[in-house]
Design an enzyme around this catalytic site. Structure first.
Site, PDB file in Angstrom:
ATOM      1  N   ALA A  18     -28.371  12.727 -18.315  1.00  0.00           N
ATOM      2  CA  ALA A  18     -28.335  13.393 -19.550  1.00  0.00           C
ATOM      3  C   ALA A  18     -29.957  13.129 -20.303  1.00  0.00           C
ATOM      4  O   ALA A  18     -30.166  11.860 -19.978  1.00  0.00           O
ATOM      5  CB  ALA A  18     -27.457  12.996 -20.497  1.00  0.00           C
ATOM      6  N   HIS A  58     -32.334  24.566 -25.900  1.00  0.00           N
ATOM      7  CA  HIS A  58     -32.741  25.042 -24.418  1.00  0.00           C
ATOM      8  C   HIS A  58     -33.213  26.471 -24.394  1.00  0.00           C
ATOM      9  O   HIS A  58     -34.310  26.799 -23.609  1.00  0.00           O
ATOM     10  CB  HIS A  58     -31.435  25.138 -23.396  1.00  0.00           C
ATOM     11  CG  HIS A  58     -31.004  23.993 -23.009  1.00  0.00           C
ATOM     12  ND1 HIS A  58     -31.768  23.568 -21.820  1.00  0.00           N
ATOM     13  CD2 HIS A  58     -30.311  22.891 -23.141  1.00  0.00           C
ATOM     14  CE1 HIS A  58     -31.254  22.280 -21.476  1.00  0.00           C
ATOM     15  NE2 HIS A  58     -30.526  21.987 -22.426  1.00  0.00           N
TER      16      HIS A  58
END
Length: 188
Positions: A18, A58
């Site tokens: 992550a 994103h």
């Protein structure tokens, strides 16, 4: 004698933890290809503010001219629909796709996949990946470096993601592992 695993001609598999920089690295590969890009988003948009913020981050990091397709459960179908010569398809990411199969929202009509159904889905994805034209970049998390999780659902998720990652890595001529934003060649 080991079985030969057919590989996809232009498949790069990008792994990392992550916030390791794996998505940014994968997006860089897509940009460097110089090809038109289709981004296959596997995250299910939810009402949770934190998840909406992640998805927005994103989206903002990608070039606006990239086509984005939200795939839901049918990743293999979305790949078949979008992959073509002279084109790059970026899949981000396998863990969220897996979650849609093993831990769907309570209101999902099909519920979680059982072992037989999930194995069929993985077999279909593998067969699809080795048959695709064009450049394919697939992103996944490496979550098996920590402690063994508590609870059977979480252990199943970690186990299945590990198996899925191994399967895709075997098919990919190029595998990269990203740590602290730095990509390392694992294969190819």
């Amino acid at each position: 004698m080991t079985d030969l695993v057919p590989t996809s001609p232009d498949l790069t598999f990008v792994l990392g933890g992550a916030r390791s920089g794996k998505s940014a690295f994968a997006e860089g590969l897509a940009v460097q290809s110089g090809l038109p890009v289709t981004y296959l988003a596997t995250a299910a948009v939810s009402d949770e503010p934190e998840m909406r913020a992640r998805i927005a981050h994103h989206r903002a990091s990608r070039p606006a001219h990239w086509e984005t397709v939200e795939v839901g459960r049918d990743l293999a179908g979305a790949l078949r629909d979008t992959a073509r010569e002279g084109h790059c398809v970026l899949v981000d990411c396998l863990p969220l796709w897996l979650a849609g199969w093993l831990c769907p929202p309570d209101d999902h009509p099909d519920g979680p996949a059982d072992d037989t159904q999930w194995q069929g889905v993985v077999d279909t994805l593998a067969a699809t990946l080795v048959s695709l034209p064009g450049k394919i970049v697939v992103v996944s998390n490496e979550i098996g470096l920590g402690v063994i999780p508590m609870g059977s659902v979480t252990r199943r998720y970690v186990d299945e993601l590990g198996r899925l990652n191994q399967r895709v890595a075997a098919l990919a001529p190029h595998v990269r592992f990203v740590v602290a934003g730095l990509p390392m060649a694992v294969k190819g």
